[in-house]
Design a protein around this motif. Structure first.
Motif, PDB file in Angstrom:
ATOM      1  N   ARG A 144      50.924  58.292  54.076  1.00  0.00           N
ATOM      2  CA  ARG A 144      52.055  58.279  54.957  1.00  0.00           C
ATOM      3  C   ARG A 144      52.193  57.032  55.874  1.00  0.00           C
ATOM      4  O   ARG A 144      53.174  57.018  56.517  1.00  0.00           O
ATOM      5  N   GLY A 145      51.326  56.121  55.778  1.00  0.00           N
ATOM      6  CA  GLY A 145      51.172  54.835  56.330  1.00  0.00           C
ATOM      7  C   GLY A 145      52.344  53.924  55.954  1.00  0.00           C
ATOM      8  O   GLY A 145      53.196  54.273  55.104  1.00  0.00           O
ATOM      9  N   PRO A 146      52.320  52.616  56.464  1.00  0.00           N
ATOM     10  CA  PRO A 146      53.112  51.549  56.023  1.00  0.00           C
ATOM     11  C   PRO A 146      52.882  51.188  54.666  1.00  0.00           C
ATOM     12  O   PRO A 146      51.735  51.307  54.105  1.00  0.00           O
ATOM     13  N   VAL A 147      54.202  51.030  53.983  1.00  0.00           N
ATOM     14  CA  VAL A 147      53.989  50.353  52.579  1.00  0.00           C
ATOM     15  C   VAL A 147      54.392  48.772  52.517  1.00  0.00           C
ATOM     16  O   VAL A 147      55.471  48.492  53.193  1.00  0.00           O
ATOM     17  N   ILE A 148      53.482  48.500  52.113  1.00  0.00           N
ATOM     18  CA  ILE A 148      53.507  46.700  52.158  1.00  0.00           C
ATOM     19  C   ILE A 148      53.688  46.227  50.719  1.00  0.00           C
ATOM     20  O   ILE A 148      52.843  46.248  50.009  1.00  0.00           O
ATOM     21  N   PRO A 149      54.783  45.638  50.387  1.00  0.00           N
ATOM     22  CA  PRO A 149      55.218  45.095  49.020  1.00  0.00           C
ATOM     23  C   PRO A 149      53.993  44.426  48.341  1.00  0.00           C
ATOM     24  O   PRO A 149      53.518  43.421  48.951  1.00  0.00           O
ATOM     25  N   SER A 150      53.469  44.775  47.230  1.00  0.00           N
ATOM     26  CA  SER A 150      52.218  44.187  46.529  1.00  0.00           C
ATOM     27  C   SER A 150      52.773  43.868  45.267  1.00  0.00           C
ATOM     28  O   SER A 150      53.095  44.873  44.614  1.00  0.00           O
ATOM     29  N   LEU A 151      52.067  42.722  44.616  1.00  0.00           N
ATOM     30  CA  LEU A 151      52.036  42.558  43.192  1.00  0.00           C
ATOM     31  C   LEU A 151      50.922  43.218  42.695  1.00  0.00           C
ATOM     32  O   LEU A 151      49.816  43.161  43.410  1.00  0.00           O
ATOM     33  N   PRO A 152      50.680  43.606  41.307  1.00  0.00           N
ATOM     34  CA  PRO A 152      49.651  44.082  40.739  1.00  0.00           C
ATOM     35  C   PRO A 152      48.388  42.994  40.878  1.00  0.00           C
ATOM     36  O   PRO A 152      48.815  41.930  40.745  1.00  0.00           O
ATOM     37  N   LEU A 153      47.198  43.444  41.030  1.00  0.00           N
ATOM     38  CA  LEU A 153      46.047  42.482  40.942  1.00  0.00           C
ATOM     39  C   LEU A 153      46.118  41.533  39.640  1.00  0.00           C
ATOM     40  O   LEU A 153      45.988  42.045  38.479  1.00  0.00           O
ATOM     41  N   ALA A 154      45.760  40.416  39.655  1.00  0.00           N
ATOM     42  CA  ALA A 154      45.674  39.444  38.485  1.00  0.00           C
ATOM     43  C   ALA A 154      44.369  39.507  38.226  1.00  0.00           C
ATOM     44  O   ALA A 154      43.300  39.967  38.683  1.00  0.00           O
ATOM     45  N   GLU A 155      43.970  39.298  36.792  1.00  0.00           N
ATOM     46  CA  GLU A 155      42.925  39.290  36.209  1.00  0.00           C
ATOM     47  C   GLU A 155      42.253  40.495  36.600  1.00  0.00           C
ATOM     48  O   GLU A 155      40.908  40.435  37.114  1.00  0.00           O
ATOM     49  N   ASP A 156      42.655  41.781  36.358  1.00  0.00           N
ATOM     50  CA  ASP A 156      42.127  43.121  36.891  1.00  0.00           C
ATOM     51  C   ASP A 156      41.167  43.709  35.671  1.00  0.00           C
ATOM     52  O   ASP A 156      40.776  44.836  35.856  1.00  0.00           O
ATOM     53  N   ASP A 157      41.063  42.884  34.579  1.00  0.00           N
ATOM     54  CA  ASP A 157      40.297  43.616  33.446  1.00  0.00           C
ATOM     55  C   ASP A 157      38.983  44.099  33.760  1.00  0.00           C
ATOM     56  O   ASP A 157      38.412  45.309  33.419  1.00  0.00           O
ATOM     57  N   ALA A 158      38.187  43.306  34.495  1.00  0.00           N
ATOM     58  CA  ALA A 158      36.727  43.722  34.685  1.00  0.00           C
ATOM     59  C   ALA A 158      36.830  44.934  35.608  1.00  0.00           C
ATOM     60  O   ALA A 158      35.840  45.975  35.510  1.00  0.00           O
ATOM     61  N   ALA A 159      37.688  44.935  36.664  1.00  0.00           N
ATOM     62  CA  ALA A 159      37.850  46.119  37.574  1.00  0.00           C
ATOM     63  C   ALA A 159      38.211  47.484  36.852  1.00  0.00           C
ATOM     64  O   ALA A 159      37.514  48.248  37.333  1.00  0.00           O
ATOM     65  N   LEU A 160      39.036  47.399  35.995  1.00  0.00           N
ATOM     66  CA  LEU A 160      39.308  48.582  35.247  1.00  0.00           C
ATOM     67  C   LEU A 160      38.263  48.953  34.289  1.00  0.00           C
ATOM     68  O   LEU A 160      37.968  50.176  34.376  1.00  0.00           O
ATOM     69  N   ALA A 161      37.600  47.821  33.816  1.00  0.00           N
ATOM     70  CA  ALA A 161      36.562  48.432  32.807  1.00  0.00           C
ATOM     71  C   ALA A 161      35.470  49.190  33.553  1.00  0.00           C
ATOM     72  O   ALA A 161      34.842  50.373  33.222  1.00  0.00           O
ATOM     73  N   ARG A 162      35.153  48.695  34.799  1.00  0.00           N
ATOM     74  CA  ARG A 162      34.206  49.282  35.587  1.00  0.00           C
ATOM     75  C   ARG A 162      34.514  50.638  36.083  1.00  0.00           C
ATOM     76  O   ARG A 162      33.390  51.572  35.895  1.00  0.00           O
ATOM     77  N   LEU A 163      35.674  51.059  36.300  1.00  0.00           N
ATOM     78  CA  LEU A 163      36.300  52.018  36.875  1.00  0.00           C
ATOM     79  C   LEU A 163      36.152  53.290  35.527  1.00  0.00           C
ATOM     80  O   LEU A 163      35.802  54.463  36.066  1.00  0.00           O
ATOM     81  N   VAL A 164      36.219  52.919  34.458  1.00  0.00           N
ATOM     82  CA  VAL A 164      36.192  53.730  33.353  1.00  0.00           C
ATOM     83  C   VAL A 164      35.081  53.689  32.530  1.00  0.00           C
ATOM     84  O   VAL A 164      35.043  54.280  31.180  1.00  0.00           O
ATOM     85  N   ALA A 165      33.810  53.040  33.054  1.00  0.00           N
ATOM     86  CA  ALA A 165      32.690  52.734  32.195  1.00  0.00           C
ATOM     87  C   ALA A 165      31.955  53.875  31.744  1.00  0.00           C
ATOM     88  O   ALA A 165      31.614  54.011  30.841  1.00  0.00           O
ATOM     89  N   GLU A 166      31.940  55.089  32.997  1.00  0.00           N
ATOM     90  CA  GLU A 166      31.261  56.415  32.632  1.00  0.00           C
ATOM     91  C   GLU A 166      32.353  57.370  31.911  1.00  0.00           C
ATOM     92  O   GLU A 166      33.369  57.319  32.158  1.00  0.00           O
ATOM     93  N   PRO A 167      31.603  58.048  31.071  1.00  0.00           N
ATOM     94  CA  PRO A 167      32.328  58.888  30.338  1.00  0.00           C
ATOM     95  C   PRO A 167      33.172  60.096  31.211  1.00  0.00           C
ATOM     96  O   PRO A 167      34.314  60.268  31.034  1.00  0.00           O
TER      97      PRO A 167
END
Length: 249
Positions: free
Chosen positions: A182-205
């Motif tokens: 419910r807090g403030p919304v600060i406009p943001s672009l998607p993170l660049a070079e995000d592949d490694a972070a995405l891979a870590r998040l879904v590394a576990e079955p």
């Protein structure tokens, strides 16, 4: 439709029909449903829908037409009853495809040489060509998006209007069951070079299974839209974005 037509030509015909059908259906969303969808996305000022841009409005209409929260009926079904197209026509095929279109997460792989965009379901889906003239605009290979995909023909998956840019922050909040903010919304672009972070998040079955279960559950699109809005990925939000940032936007 003639089998001699290229996929690009067939998409062009369906895209025009899609615009007409979804526009007509959006006019059949009851005010009570429109208000509930907008409130869920914090885009309702108490009296009317108050989006800051066309993408936010598209997300509200996507829910009201195809996937409403609450007990509201779908405007796409009202449209089908009010203006039933001739069986076997392009419009008939597309209306049926829109009615069963599913929202999901997609990784952009790059443009396809014959048109459309190569993509894969996230996480771990098979590649396919998604037809949308703007899907790869300002999105580098590896970018993550949320989109509802319809199949008017087996080899012609196409978006249904609303496509939202995402990143690993969205996926992390989905996996952690982070409640709507419910807090403030600060406009943001998607993170660049995000592949490694995405891979870590879904590394576990277990993480992959959870995302799959969420995607199959009711309200997934609204959950993704709201998370993206909270993170500023869908731009400023009147009433939540500081006035000086809203003015700049």
């Amino acid at each position: 439709m003639s089998e001699d037509l290229t996929a690009a030509a067939r998409y062009g015909r369906y895209a025009a029909l899609r615009r007409r059908i979804l526009t007509a259906a959006s006019k059949r969303i009851p005010l009570a449903s429109l208000a509930q969808q907008a409130r869920a996305l914090t885009l309702w000022d108490g009296k009317q829908v108050r989006p800051a841009d066309e993408m936010q409005l598209a997300a509200i209409f996507d829910l009201g037409v195809l996937d409403p929260l609450g007990e509201h009926g779908r405007a796409i079904d009202r449209q089908a009853r009010a203006e039933a197209p001739p069986p076997g026509s392009d419009e008939y095929r597309l209306l049926g495809a829109l009615a069963v279109a599913e929202f999901g997460l997609w990784r952009i792989l790059g443009p396809h040489p014959e048109g459309g965009v190569m993509a894969e379901a996230f996480p771990g889906g098979e590649p396919l060509v998604i037809w949308d003239r703007f899907l790869d605009r300002n999105r580098a290979p590896g970018a993550l998006v949320g989109a509802r995909i319809a199949f008017p023909e087996e080899d012609l998956p196409m978006t249904c209007g609303a496509v939202v840019s995402l990143d690993s922050r969205v996926v992390e909040r989905l996996l952690q069951d982070t409640p709507a903010q419910r807090g403030p919304v600060i406009p943001s672009l998607p993170l660049a070079e995000d592949d490694a972070a995405l891979a870590r998040l879904v590394a576990e079955p277990a993480a992959r299974l959870k995302l799959t279960a969420l995607a199959r559950g009711r309200g997934f699109a609204a959950m993704v839209y709201r998370t993206a809005i909270d993170l500023g990925l869908m731009g400023p939000v009147p009433g939540r974005t500081p006035p000086e940032l809203l003015a700049q936007a």
